[in-house]
Design an enzyme around this catalytic site. Structure first.
Site, PDB file in Angstrom:
ATOM      1  N   SER A  10       0.823  -1.032  -0.049  1.00 20.93           N
ATOM      2  CA  SER A  10       0.041  -0.082  -0.041  1.00 20.93           C
ATOM      3  C   SER A  10       1.068   1.198  -0.117  1.00 20.93           C
ATOM      4  O   SER A  10       2.186   1.096   0.208  1.00 20.93           O
ATOM      5  CB  SER A  10      -1.010   0.037   1.220  1.00 20.93           C
ATOM      6  OG  SER A  10      -0.199  -0.069   2.188  1.00 20.93           O
ATOM      7  N   GLU A  12       1.162   5.806   0.631  1.00 22.39           N
ATOM      8  CA  GLU A  12       0.775   6.906   1.390  1.00 22.39           C
ATOM      9  C   GLU A  12       1.002   8.378   0.501  1.00 22.39           C
ATOM     10  O   GLU A  12       2.103   8.181   0.282  1.00 22.39           O
ATOM     11  CB  GLU A  12       1.263   7.253   2.854  1.00 22.39           C
ATOM     12  CG  GLU A  12       0.788   8.436   3.212  1.00 22.39           C
ATOM     13  CD  GLU A  12       1.152   8.626   4.638  1.00 22.39           C
ATOM     14  OE1 GLU A  12       0.873   8.120   5.849  1.00 22.39           O
ATOM     15  OE2 GLU A  12       2.111   9.789   4.724  1.00 22.39           O
ATOM     16  N   ASP A 103      -2.814  15.819  15.191  1.00 26.05           N
ATOM     17  CA  ASP A 103      -1.777  16.951  15.836  1.00 26.05           C
ATOM     18  C   ASP A 103      -2.364  18.257  16.141  1.00 26.05           C
ATOM     19  O   ASP A 103      -3.156  18.513  15.111  1.00 26.05           O
ATOM     20  CB  ASP A 103      -0.565  17.174  15.234  1.00 26.05           C
ATOM     21  CG  ASP A 103       0.434  15.640  15.026  1.00 26.05           C
ATOM     22  OD1 ASP A 103       0.274  14.975  15.956  1.00 26.05           O
ATOM     23  OD2 ASP A 103       0.907  15.408  13.981  1.00 26.05           O
ATOM     24  N   PHE A 211      12.165  14.710   9.342  1.00 29.53           N
ATOM     25  CA  PHE A 211      10.921  13.896   9.885  1.00 29.53           C
ATOM     26  C   PHE A 211      11.229  13.020  11.195  1.00 29.53           C
ATOM     27  O   PHE A 211      10.470  12.807  11.888  1.00 29.53           O
ATOM     28  CB  PHE A 211      10.881  12.927   8.572  1.00 29.53           C
ATOM     29  CG  PHE A 211      10.375  13.633   7.400  1.00 29.53           C
ATOM     30  CD1 PHE A 211       9.622  15.146   7.480  1.00 29.53           C
ATOM     31  CD2 PHE A 211      10.380  13.361   6.144  1.00 29.53           C
ATOM     32  CE1 PHE A 211       9.174  15.648   6.389  1.00 29.53           C
ATOM     33  CE2 PHE A 211       9.675  13.744   5.052  1.00 29.53           C
ATOM     34  CZ  PHE A 211       8.987  15.182   5.143  1.00 29.53           C
ATOM     35  N   HIS A 261       4.092  -1.034   3.719  1.00 24.46           N
ATOM     36  CA  HIS A 261       3.338   0.428   3.294  1.00 24.46           C
ATOM     37  C   HIS A 261       4.197   1.737   3.094  1.00 24.46           C
ATOM     38  O   HIS A 261       5.056   2.110   4.213  1.00 24.46           O
ATOM     39  CB  HIS A 261       2.354   0.733   4.384  1.00 24.46           C
ATOM     40  CG  HIS A 261       1.424   1.861   4.168  1.00 24.46           C
ATOM     41  ND1 HIS A 261       0.136   2.134   3.602  1.00 24.46           N
ATOM     42  CD2 HIS A 261       1.583   3.549   4.690  1.00 24.46           C
ATOM     43  CE1 HIS A 261      -0.218   3.145   3.546  1.00 24.46           C
ATOM     44  NE2 HIS A 261       0.449   4.178   4.237  1.00 24.46           N
TER      45      HIS A 261
END
Length: 284
Positions: A10, A12, A103, A211, A261
């Site tokens: 998968s 994102e 967030d 990140f 993913h």
């Protein structure tokens, strides 16, 4: 070795901010269809800041033939807000969600919304819609940066599962032992849902460090030193990233991970490079 579609892969994406970025996303998504993803997910900005963009991007990806799963956050949202969003997604043909706490955006102050945790959101979705949605939740093999302890973090994860989650996607990591240890501890708590490793391709040293500091993912010292040594040599960084992350992915699949993913950052090249390196025939 070449990839096949035997593993549950998968992807994102995040909502593009302008027309040029949207065109780049469409090109990347079309290239990544070669992976034959089971579904693609679309992120949701802090406090719902990309709510319309998330829905629009989901629609665009649906039009490309993808099963698209919007991220849904409970931060800053009322129950009525969430009911409206869920209703709109059902009408749009969405059948999969990624349910997150989310967030707080800067300046929001103490307005965290009516639901406090992701487990509350999962329970709310189930109460409102039954089994209309397949619900993915987040997992943190190296611990959520705001968690009090690894055990407290695991307890939060188990609460999301018990509230009705169907599967989980992990934060990215570069140490496979962290993933397998987390899965073992979750299973010891009675968790049986698939826990899919989140994979971050390495394409930019500075970006990766930023990140990782935000989300609490550890970059092993030897990787940091190698990346620093490459400097601004983007081609070498990409080639190194494909080798390192490709080996990580193969180790995960060979030892029972249910899929992968990819956090694509709306780019196709790195994820495709890793995919081409994998032997997926042995993956479950």
């Amino acid at each position: 070795m070449t990839g096949s579609s035997t593993a549950a892969l998968s992807l994102e994406f995040f909502p593009p901010r302008d027309i040029a970025a949207q065109e780049r996303l469409v090109r990347a998504a079309k290239q990544l269809l070669a992976i034959q993803p089971r579904y693609v997910s679309v992120t949701f900005g802090a406090g719902g800041s990309t709510r319309a963009g998330t829905a629009d991007t989901v629609r665009m990806l649906q039009n490309l033939g993808c099963d698209a799963a919007p991220h849904l956050s409970c931060i800053g949202a009322t129950r009525d807000d969430l009911r409206g969003i869920l209703s709109a997604y059902r009408e749009q043909g969405v059948r999969r969600l990624v349910a997150l706490r989310g967030d707080l955006p800067s300046g929001m102050g103490g307005d965290a919304g009516e639901l406090r945790y992701a487990a509350d959101l999962v329970a709310f979705i189930r109460a409102e819609t039954g089994d209309a949605f397949h619900i993915e939740v987040a997992a943190y093999p190296e611990m959520h940066p705001q968690a009090a302890s690894p055990q407290a973090d695991l307890n939060h994860f188990v609460a999301k599962v018990n509230a009705g989650a169907d599967a989980a996607i992990t934060q990215y990591f570069f140490n496979s032992d962290a993933y397998f240890d987390f899965v073992d501890r979750a299973q010891a708590k009675g968790v049986t849902i698939p826990i899919v490793p989140g994979i971050m391709p390495i394409t930019n040293h500075t970006q990766l460090v930023r990140f990782s500091e935000m989300c609490g993912a550890e970059i092993p010292r030897w990787i940091r030193l190698r990346l620093a040594e490459f400097g601004d040599d983007k081609a070498s960084i990409r080639a190194f990233g494909v080798d390192v992350v490709g080996e990580l992915c193969q180790t995960l699949l060979d030892n029972g991970a249910p899929g992968l993913h990819f956090y694509t950052l709306n780019q196709a090249e790195a994820a495709l490079g890793i995919w081409r390196e994998l032997d997926l025939t042995a993956a479950r």
